[in-house]
Write an enzyme that holds these catalytic residues in place. Structure first.
Site, PDB file in Angstrom:
ATOM      1  N   TYR A 143      72.059  35.207   9.797  1.00  0.00           N
ATOM      2  CA  TYR A 143      73.013  34.925   9.830  1.00  0.00           C
ATOM      3  C   TYR A 143      72.463  33.189   8.439  1.00  0.00           C
ATOM      4  O   TYR A 143      73.197  32.366   8.712  1.00  0.00           O
ATOM      5  CB  TYR A 143      73.016  33.824  11.414  1.00  0.00           C
ATOM      6  CG  TYR A 143      74.723  34.222  11.396  1.00  0.00           C
ATOM      7  CD1 TYR A 143      75.211  36.032  11.428  1.00  0.00           C
ATOM      8  CD2 TYR A 143      75.378  33.659  12.053  1.00  0.00           C
ATOM      9  CE1 TYR A 143      76.510  36.498  11.892  1.00  0.00           C
ATOM     10  CE2 TYR A 143      77.094  34.203  12.922  1.00  0.00           C
ATOM     11  CZ  TYR A 143      76.699  34.933  12.400  1.00  0.00           C
ATOM     12  OH  TYR A 143      78.725  35.992  12.964  1.00  0.00           O
TER      13      TYR A 143
ATOM     14  N   LYS B 237      67.271  44.092  20.012  1.00  0.00           N
ATOM     15  CA  LYS B 237      67.716  45.937  19.476  1.00  0.00           C
ATOM     16  C   LYS B 237      66.770  45.967  18.784  1.00  0.00           C
ATOM     17  O   LYS B 237      66.077  46.885  17.304  1.00  0.00           O
ATOM     18  CB  LYS B 237      69.041  45.566  17.902  1.00  0.00           C
ATOM     19  CG  LYS B 237      69.401  46.249  17.902  1.00  0.00           C
ATOM     20  CD  LYS B 237      70.381  47.233  19.027  1.00  0.00           C
ATOM     21  CE  LYS B 237      71.153  48.361  18.473  1.00  0.00           C
ATOM     22  NZ  LYS B 237      71.043  49.504  18.831  1.00  0.00           N
TER      23      LYS B 237
ATOM     24  N   ASP C 102      76.091  35.878  18.839  1.00  0.00           N
ATOM     25  CA  ASP C 102      77.951  35.419  18.190  1.00  0.00           C
ATOM     26  C   ASP C 102      78.734  36.721  19.030  1.00  0.00           C
ATOM     27  O   ASP C 102      79.866  35.907  19.465  1.00  0.00           O
ATOM     28  CB  ASP C 102      77.518  35.330  16.329  1.00  0.00           C
ATOM     29  CG  ASP C 102      79.512  35.312  15.964  1.00  0.00           C
ATOM     30  OD1 ASP C 102      79.645  34.406  16.989  1.00  0.00           O
ATOM     31  OD2 ASP C 102      79.540  36.157  15.382  1.00  0.00           O
TER      32      ASP C 102
END
Ligand code: NAI
Length: 427
Positions: free
Chosen positions: A164, A230, A308
Site C-alpha cells: 500500500y 502471512k 484493510d
C-alpha cells in the site's frame, strides 16, 4: 488582552482556543482545544452536521461550560476545488499540523490513473502510522451473523508501508523494465508484460505499530493482542513483521505480555491477573476465526493490506461500514475519519447514516481523554438504535423500525442522552 494577530487558514481566522501539544506521542489536551475539520464530499456535509450536533451536546452535558472543542473548518476534496482551485490546499495541511488533532468526512478518490488518494496523502504527510478501527456491535443493528455481539475488536493496521505504500511501476515503464532485468540477473523470471509493485515492511514500522497496539491494550484494559501476518509465505516482510512485533513486545512489555505457549506451559491456560496475552495468527485463518471464534480477539496488530481487508470484514460482521469508525494516529498528529466513502448515490437526500463519523468523533473524545462525553454519546447512540429509530440503511433490515433522516437521527440521539449519575453532583 493579547494583541497578537491570529493566523488564518484559507481565509478563516483561528477561533479562540488552545493548541493540543504532544508529549512522547500522546496528546496534552487543554479545555478548549482548537480542532480542524474537513466536512467531506458527497454526504459529508450531512453527516458532519449531525456529528457536531451530537458531539457538542455530549460535551456540554458532561462538562457544562468548562470544556468545549473550538472547531475550525479546513478544506479538501470537491469543496476545496470549488473554492480554492485545488483539492488539498496548503492551508489545510498547515492547520492540521498546527493543531495536531483533526476529523474528516469522506473524500472522493478517482480510481485508475491521476490523482493520488487524498486520504493516503494525509496519512503520509503526517506519518499517521496506525490506522485504528474499533469494531463492536450495537444491539439491534441488522447483521448477517448469528452472534454479532461476540465481536469487540480494535484493529491496528500499519498505515504507511506494505504494498500500500504505492511503490508501483507501470508495465513497460523504464523502472519496471529495470527491475525485471535485475530479477533476471538474479535468476528470477518475471514476464516482460508485468506491472511491478514493491512490498516493503521495515523493522521500525513494525515495531512502532505493535507497540501502539500493546499500549492501547494496556490503557483500555484489553486482555489479548494478536499479531496477524502471512509470514508462512512472505517471510521477509510478513514474517519479519511478526518477528519484530514479538521483539518489541519482549523488550518493552516483557513484564506484562504472556505468550500463548507460556499461557499453557506455565499458567495452565489461565491468563494471570494484570497480564495480556500476546499471540499470533496467519491472516487467512484470522478471517475464519473472526467469524467462528469472535470472542477470542480483542486487539489485532497487522500490516497494511491485511488490516484493510480485515477491518472491512469485521465491520460487515457487526452490521456494515455505515457504522464503523476509524482513526489514523501518529506520534504528533491524529486524524479521525468516517470509514465509508462519499455515497454519491444518496448525497443531499438526508438519507445518510452519520454513525461512522459520529463514532469516529467519539474515538476522538476518548483520545482527548474526555471519556465522560464519549460514554454519554455512545450510550445515547446505543439507545437510539435499540429504540429502532434509525436511518434508512438500517431501518430497511429491521422489523418495525422508524426511519429517520440524518438530522432527525442526530436529534433523537441528543434526546436520548443522560448524564452519568456519578457526575450529577458536580453541576
Ligand atoms: P461508498 O462507501 O461511498 O458507498 C458504498 C455504498 O454504501 C453506497 O450504496 C452508499 O450509498 C452506501 N453508504 C456509504 N456510506 C453510507 C452512509 N453513511 N449511510 C448510508 N449509506 C451509506 O463507496 P463507493 O461508492 O465505492 O465510493 C464513493 C467515493 O468515496 C469514491 O470516490 C471513493 O474513492 C470514495 N471513498 C472515500 C473514502 C474515504 O474518504 N475514507 C473511503 C471509501 C471510498
Amino acid at each position: 488582552m493579547s494583541t497578537q494577530i491570529k493566523p488564518t487558514f484559507n481565509g478563516i481566522v483561528e477561533p479562540d482556543g488552545e493548541i493540543i501539544k504532544f508529549l512522547d506521542g500522546k496528546p496534552v489536551v487543554p479545555n478548549f482545544p482548537i480542532i480542524p475539520f474537513i466536512e467531506g464530499d458527497g454526504i459529508g456535509a450531512e453527516i458532519s452536521g449531525a456529528t457536531w450536533q451530537v458531539f457538542d451536546a455530549a460535551v456540554e452535558l458532561a462538562y457544562g461550560e468548562t470544556r468545549r472543542v473550538k472547531r475550525l473548518e479546513v478544506f479538501a476534496g470537491d469543496k476545496a476545488l470549488a473554492q480554492f482551485g485545488e483539492v488539498l490546499p496548503k492551508d489545510t495541511l498547515a492547520a492540521i499540523k498546527r493543531y495536531g488533532v483533526a476529523i474528516k468526512g469522506p473524500l472522493a478518490t478517482p480510481t485508475g490513473g491521476g490523482m493520488r488518494s487524498l486520504n493516503v496523502n494525509l496519512r503520509k504527510t503526517f506519518d499517521l502510522y496506525s490506522c485504528v478501527r474499533p469494531v463492536r456491535y450495537f444491539k439491534g443493528v441488522p447483521s448477517v451473523v448469528k452472534r454479532p455481539q461476540d465481536l469487540d475488536v480494535v484493529i491496528f493496521r500499519e498505515n504507511t508501508e506494505d504494498v500500500y505504500a504505492g511503490i508501483e511501476f507501470e508495465m513497460g515503464s523504464r523502472v519496471a523494465k529495470r527491475i525485471i532485468k535485475l530479477l533476471a540477473e538474479e535468476g528470477i523470471d518475471v514476464r516482460d508484460d508485468s506491472g511491478i509493485g514493491i512490498k516493503v515492511q521495515s523493522r521500525f514500522g513494525a515495531r512502532r505499530l505493535v507497540k501502539a497496539a500493546i499500549e492501547f491494550a494496556i490503557e483500555h484494559g484489553r486482555k489479548v493482542v494478536t499479531i496477524v501476518h502471512k509470514g508462512n509465505i512472505q517471510k521477509y516482510t510478513e514474517g519479519a513483521f511478526l518477528k519484530w512485533g514479538l521483539e518489541i513486545a519482549a523488550e518493552e512489555f516483557g513484564d506484562i505480555m504472556v505468550s500463548e505457549s507460556d499461557l499453557w506451559s506455565k499458567h495452565a491456560g489461565k491468563l494471570p491477573e494484570g497480564k495480556i496475552l500476546l499471540n499470533h495468527r496467519i491472516a487467512d485463518a484470522t478471517f475464519f476465526e473472526l467469524l467462528t471464534k469472535s470472542d477470542k480477539f480483542s486487539v489485532i496488530a497487522t500490516m497494511n493490506l491485511n488490516g484493510d481487508y480485515l477491518s472491512d470484514a469485521a465491520a460487515a460482521q457487526v452490521g456494515g461500514l455505515g457504522i464503523a469508525p476509524g482513526a489514523n494516529i501518529g506520534d504528533n498528529c491524529a486524524l479521525f475519519e468516517a470509514t465509508h466513502g462519499t455515497a454519491p448515490d444518496i448525497a443531499g437526500k438526508g438519507l445518510a447514516n452519520p454513525c461512522s463519523l459520529l463514532l469516529s468523533s467519539i474515538m476522538m473524545l476518548e483520545y482527548l481523554g474526555w471519556t465522560e462525553a464519549a460514554e454519554i454519546a455512545t450510550k445515547a447512540i446505543a439507545k437510539t438504535i435499540r429504540n429502532k429509530t434509525v436511518t434508512g440503511d438500517l431501518a430497511r433490515f429491521m422489523k418495525n423500525a422508524h426511519t429517520l433522516s440524518t438530522s432527525d437521527f442526530a436529534s433523537a440521539i441528543c434526546d436520548n442522552m443522560t448524564k452519568p449519575r456519578r457526575r450529577a453532583a458536580s453541576k
